[in-house]
Write an enzyme that holds these catalytic residues in place. Sequence first.
Site, PDB file in Angstrom:
ATOM      1  N   HIS A 142     -30.616  20.093  -7.033  1.00 54.22           N
ATOM      2  CA  HIS A 142     -31.039  18.825  -7.633  1.00 54.22           C
ATOM      3  C   HIS A 142     -32.501  18.510  -7.271  1.00 54.22           C
ATOM      4  CE1 HIS A 142     -31.016  14.681  -8.997  1.00 54.22           C
ATOM      5  NE2 HIS A 142     -31.388  14.284  -7.790  1.00 54.22           N
ATOM      6  N   ASP A 242     -24.196   6.937  -8.279  1.00 56.09           N
ATOM      7  CA  ASP A 242     -25.430   6.224  -7.932  1.00 56.09           C
ATOM      8  C   ASP A 242     -26.237   6.007  -9.213  1.00 56.09           C
ATOM      9  OD1 ASP A 242     -27.486   5.108  -6.500  1.00 56.09           O
ATOM     10  OD2 ASP A 242     -28.352   7.030  -5.898  1.00 56.09           O
ATOM     11  N   GLN A 249     -37.541   4.513 -12.537  1.00 58.77           N
ATOM     12  CA  GLN A 249     -37.717   5.332 -11.333  1.00 58.77           C
ATOM     13  C   GLN A 249     -39.045   6.074 -11.370  1.00 58.77           C
ATOM     14  OE1 GLN A 249     -34.499   8.147 -10.849  1.00 58.77           O
ATOM     15  NE2 GLN A 249     -35.432   9.156  -9.079  1.00 58.77           N
TER      16      GLN A 249
HETATM   17 MN    MN Z   1     -28.732   9.063  -5.453  1.00 58.97          MN
END
Ligand code: MN
Length: 427
Positions: A142, A242, A249
Amino acid sequence: MPEKSNDPHKTSWIPVPQNSDFPIQNIPFGVFLTRDDVITIGTRIGDQAIDLGALHQLGYFKDIPLTDDIFLQDTLNDFISDGKKTWRLVRNRISEIFDSGNPELQGNKEHQKIVLFTMDEVEMQLPVQIGDYTDFYSSKEHATNVGKMFRDPENALLPNWLHIPVGYHGRSSTIIPSGTPIRRPMGQTLPKGSTSPVYGASKMVDFELEMAFITTDANIMGEPIPIEEAEDYIFGLVLFNDWSARDMQKWEYVPLGPFLAKNFASSISPWIVTLDALTPFRVPSPAQDPEPLPYLQQKGDKSYDIHLEVAITPDKGEPTTVTRSNFRHMYWTMAQQLTHHTVNGCKVNSGDMMGSGTISGATPDSYGSMLELAWQGTQPITLSNGELRKSINDLDTVTLKGFCEKDGLRIGFGEVSTKLLPALTTE
Ligand code: MN
């Protein structure tokens, strides 16, 4: 110490449907509201919720040192504070009470009426009062994918990543249980090609496939937790979505990291599955190169084989599974995360929650977010009804599931399912 409650051959007198996440070997802990509007701590076998407060009042835990009201509470924090020895005594005792060979409660219909509820008679609550919440960033796949998209494909991992379980302090006020709908957030974004930001609803709401662990009181301020003790302070795990607004972001995260793109909502599954229940599913974690500094070096099988998946269900549509991943892909382990978190003396309390970070596997069908699955919108995902998704649409429901399976024993987490509602616009 071998766990009696983990015996794979044990069966319960409560019926357990095929492929249930909740056989008698699971015995998770949660908090629910009963049909009589009473809030209590409970556990679950098959599709029955079990009121531990009532069981305790009826004397079923009399041989275990517990305060009278330990289960008559709206959070698990005090029970978790009692420590691992107590958790084990209670789980073993529950395992004994519901064992098919035990007539104690099995033969007492009056008591069963007080203690047992079907799952549709109860409303699951947040299981703990989360004092502090930290989110890690511990999947190498990730972190590499996001680094490639948001920064530099040639140097996707920043130099600290292989040495530190990177994390940030999140916010616990907006952590919600499965079933609670959320709103698309409003905020600032920088449109592509523009030099000044705009205010509006996020256009890129995303899930993050994570798990989170819940701690007990771990240390006093100033004292770190040694790595070999770290797991003793982990009560159990939940599934964790989440929620993230990728456009916000991208604009806000420099230089201090996630903020409003993350704290509008974070959803967890309501049953905490204990580390003890997960012991049969321990597996090695990925090799770490370079070797971590000595305080982070851990021996043995450090991870857990937990199958994870995410489905998107459009309004009035069928679910489409968009990814399948596994908790074992995590580069940094829970023990390393907790040890690193306290190496400076930071105090960790009962009911604190630590997110794993998005759990992506090596292949594109195992990525843990739409950001990666649709590669920043360039490769949309096709749902079973033919619709395309680059991110989550209004009225979509996102559902995370997780389970372990080995030698015919399945221990699962149930699900965390959340519907995204349209933004409350103030324009
Ligand atoms: Mn997260």
